[in-house]
Design an enzyme around this catalytic site. Sequence first.
Site, short mmCIF file in Angstrom:
data_model
loop_
_atom_site.label_atom_id
_atom_site.label_comp_id
_atom_site.label_asym_id
_atom_site.label_seq_id
_atom_site.Cartn_x
_atom_site.Cartn_y
_atom_site.Cartn_z
N ARG A 1 31.34 40.62 32.98
CA ARG A 1 32.04 39.79 34.06
C ARG A 1 30.67 39.21 35.09
NH1 ARG A 1 37.43 41.03 35.76
NH2 ARG A 1 38.74 40.80 33.78
N ARG B 1 33.66 37.07 40.56
CA ARG B 1 33.84 37.02 41.95
C ARG B 1 32.84 37.52 43.18
NH1 ARG B 1 39.63 39.56 41.60
NH2 ARG B 1 38.26 40.36 39.96
N ARG C 1 35.94 28.72 43.10
CA ARG C 1 37.58 29.43 42.68
C ARG C 1 38.45 28.85 43.99
NH1 ARG C 1 41.79 30.78 41.78
NH2 ARG C 1 42.61 32.90 41.27
N ASP D 1 39.31 33.83 29.58
CA ASP D 1 39.75 35.29 29.78
C ASP D 1 40.42 35.54 28.27
OD1 ASP D 1 40.62 36.94 32.19
OD2 ASP D 1 42.22 36.98 30.86
N TYR E 1 49.57 43.53 27.59
CA TYR E 1 49.57 42.39 28.46
C TYR E 1 50.97 41.74 28.05
CZ TYR E 1 45.59 43.26 30.95
OH TYR E 1 44.56 43.65 31.79
O1 CP3 Z 1 32.03 38.31 31.56
C1 CP3 Z 1 32.45 37.39 32.13
O2 CP3 Z 1 31.75 36.78 32.97
C2 CP3 Z 1 33.18 36.29 31.40
C3 CP3 Z 1 34.41 35.91 31.67
C4 CP3 Z 1 35.72 37.10 31.63
C5 CP3 Z 1 36.63 36.92 32.65
N1 CP3 Z 1 37.56 38.06 31.96
C6 CP3 Z 1 36.97 36.32 33.49
C7 CP3 Z 1 37.80 36.85 34.90
C8 CP3 Z 1 35.80 37.93 30.66
C9 CP3 Z 1 35.03 38.49 29.32
C10 CP3 Z 1 37.11 38.63 30.84
C11 CP3 Z 1 37.95 39.68 30.00
C12 CP3 Z 1 39.09 40.20 30.49
N2 CP3 Z 1 40.04 39.58 31.04
C13 CP3 Z 1 39.40 41.40 29.96
C14 CP3 Z 1 38.39 42.50 29.23
C15 CP3 Z 1 37.40 43.02 30.10
C16 CP3 Z 1 38.13 43.97 30.76
O3 CP3 Z 1 37.77 43.92 32.12
O4 CP3 Z 1 38.44 45.32 30.53
C17 CP3 Z 1 40.51 41.82 30.69
C18 CP3 Z 1 41.42 43.04 30.47
C19 CP3 Z 1 41.28 40.56 31.26
C20 CP3 Z 1 42.42 40.37 31.89
C21 CP3 Z 1 42.30 40.12 33.16
N3 CP3 Z 1 41.47 39.00 33.62
C22 CP3 Z 1 42.64 40.98 34.31
C23 CP3 Z 1 43.23 42.38 34.07
C24 CP3 Z 1 42.23 40.07 35.52
C25 CP3 Z 1 42.42 40.70 37.19
C26 CP3 Z 1 41.68 41.89 37.20
C27 CP3 Z 1 40.48 41.13 38.11
O5 CP3 Z 1 39.57 41.60 37.60
O6 CP3 Z 1 40.73 40.05 38.82
C28 CP3 Z 1 41.59 39.00 35.26
C29 CP3 Z 1 41.10 38.08 36.00
C30 CP3 Z 1 39.77 37.51 35.97
N4 CP3 Z 1 39.02 37.32 34.42
C31 CP3 Z 1 38.88 37.26 36.88
C32 CP3 Z 1 37.68 36.62 36.13
C33 CP3 Z 1 36.24 36.31 36.99
C34 CP3 Z 1 39.25 37.19 38.27
C35 CP3 Z 1 40.09 36.40 38.65
C36 CP3 Z 1 40.07 35.31 39.88
O7 CP3 Z 1 39.07 34.71 40.13
O8 CP3 Z 1 41.03 35.29 40.55
#
Ligand code: CP3
Length: 348
Positions: free
Chosen positions: A29, A33, A42, A78, A156
């Site tokens: 990540r 944010r 964003r 994602d 999911y």
């Molecule tokens: O790592 C990176 O910089 C690349 C981008 C990336 C995102 N999600 C961006 C993201 C990667 C590799 C992911 C993987 C992801 N997404 C996983 C596996 C990693 C982990 O956390 O276990 C999972 C389970 C998801 C599903 C997901 N996406 C969730 C559960 C959430 C909400 C929780 C949160 O952190 O807000 C997201 C949202 C998400 N994915 C954001 C980002 C930058 C934030 C969303 C936003 O900007 O509103």
Amino acid sequence: MNFPILKNDLILRVARGEEVDRIPIWVMRQAGRYLPEFRELRSRHDFFTICRTPELACEVTLQPIKRFNLDASIIFSDILVIVQALGMDVEMQPSVGPVISDPLKEPCDLAKLKENVDVHSELGYVFEAITLTRHRLNGQVPLIGFSGAPWTLMCYMIEGGGSKTMSKSKKWLYKYPEESKQLLQKLTDVIIKYMVEQVKAGAQMLQIFESNAEYLNLELFNRFSGPYLSAICTGIKNELKDQSVPMIVFAKGGHYALRELSSFGYEVIGLDWTIDPIQARQIVGDNVTLQGNLDPCALYGSPNQIKEMVHDMKLKFTKQRYIANLGHGIYPDVDPQHLRAMIDAIHE
Ligand code: CP3
């Protein structure tokens, strides 16, 4: 595709087990944010619009690379884009997370999923973003592609969002094991095609996220996660042959299955913060690279504390076959200067 020559291949060499004189680092990540420049972008665009617009996905991917001395980039996207490709509606709601409006409830709902997913028409935007980013990176660091693993995506699709227990998904494993396997196999087939195309588009390394391994035990893992993780690794390498790239498997909470994880053919195993590096190395042996595993909350400590914790981590993992990272994604309220302290301590 004539990509610019790679100037820093440290992480690729470490993944393949070559000797190196310094530890590579990237952070799960790393585009997100906690960066003000991400929050600014964003605030103007919906989450999945960023994922679907190669210019924006590329810009966000490069944000942490411009700021920090990282050794790899990871394409902004994602894991849930595959769920969308299968025909389900996924929204990212601020301060809630992903919401799927019509989750799978009973096995008959499997019929609602798209039959033959054409990854080019459904996920072509990811491949375009990868190709564009490879050019814009100008060879500075390698670009990592990724996917969610079948069990994690299945969760999911059934829970419809996050869950504390995953009890709806685990109910399927106990009540409908055959239909669960059908769904896991369907996901596996799409994931293999998706990741092969990511490499063809320019991804130089791949990570598979089994973020929900923590809800299983060894027995469930051996039936519903491991076989698919293994098939994904083998399937991708068979398809790509000499174009193959190093692959990372990150099974969060999956320390009970470390031995199994080390037998699937992945060059790198990602560790969360709950397992001691020395113990992990004993279990997996010397033929894989380990990645991780600083507690994401450690970045709430002072830069001096971070430096000490990183120093301890480096001693335990040693310099060979080790990629520094956090044990899970960086939290949104972490001070970017504290991530800088971690990166500097690795490079020292
Ligand atoms: O790592 C990176 O910089 C690349 C981008 C990336 C995102 N999600 C961006 C993201 C990667 C590799 C992911 C993987 C992801 N997404 C996983 C596996 C990693 C982990 O956390 O276990 C999972 C389970 C998801 C599903 C997901 N996406 C969730 C559960 C959430 C909400 C929780 C949160 O952190 O807000 C997201 C949202 C998400 N994915 C954001 C980002 C930058 C934030 C969303 C936003 O900007 O509103």
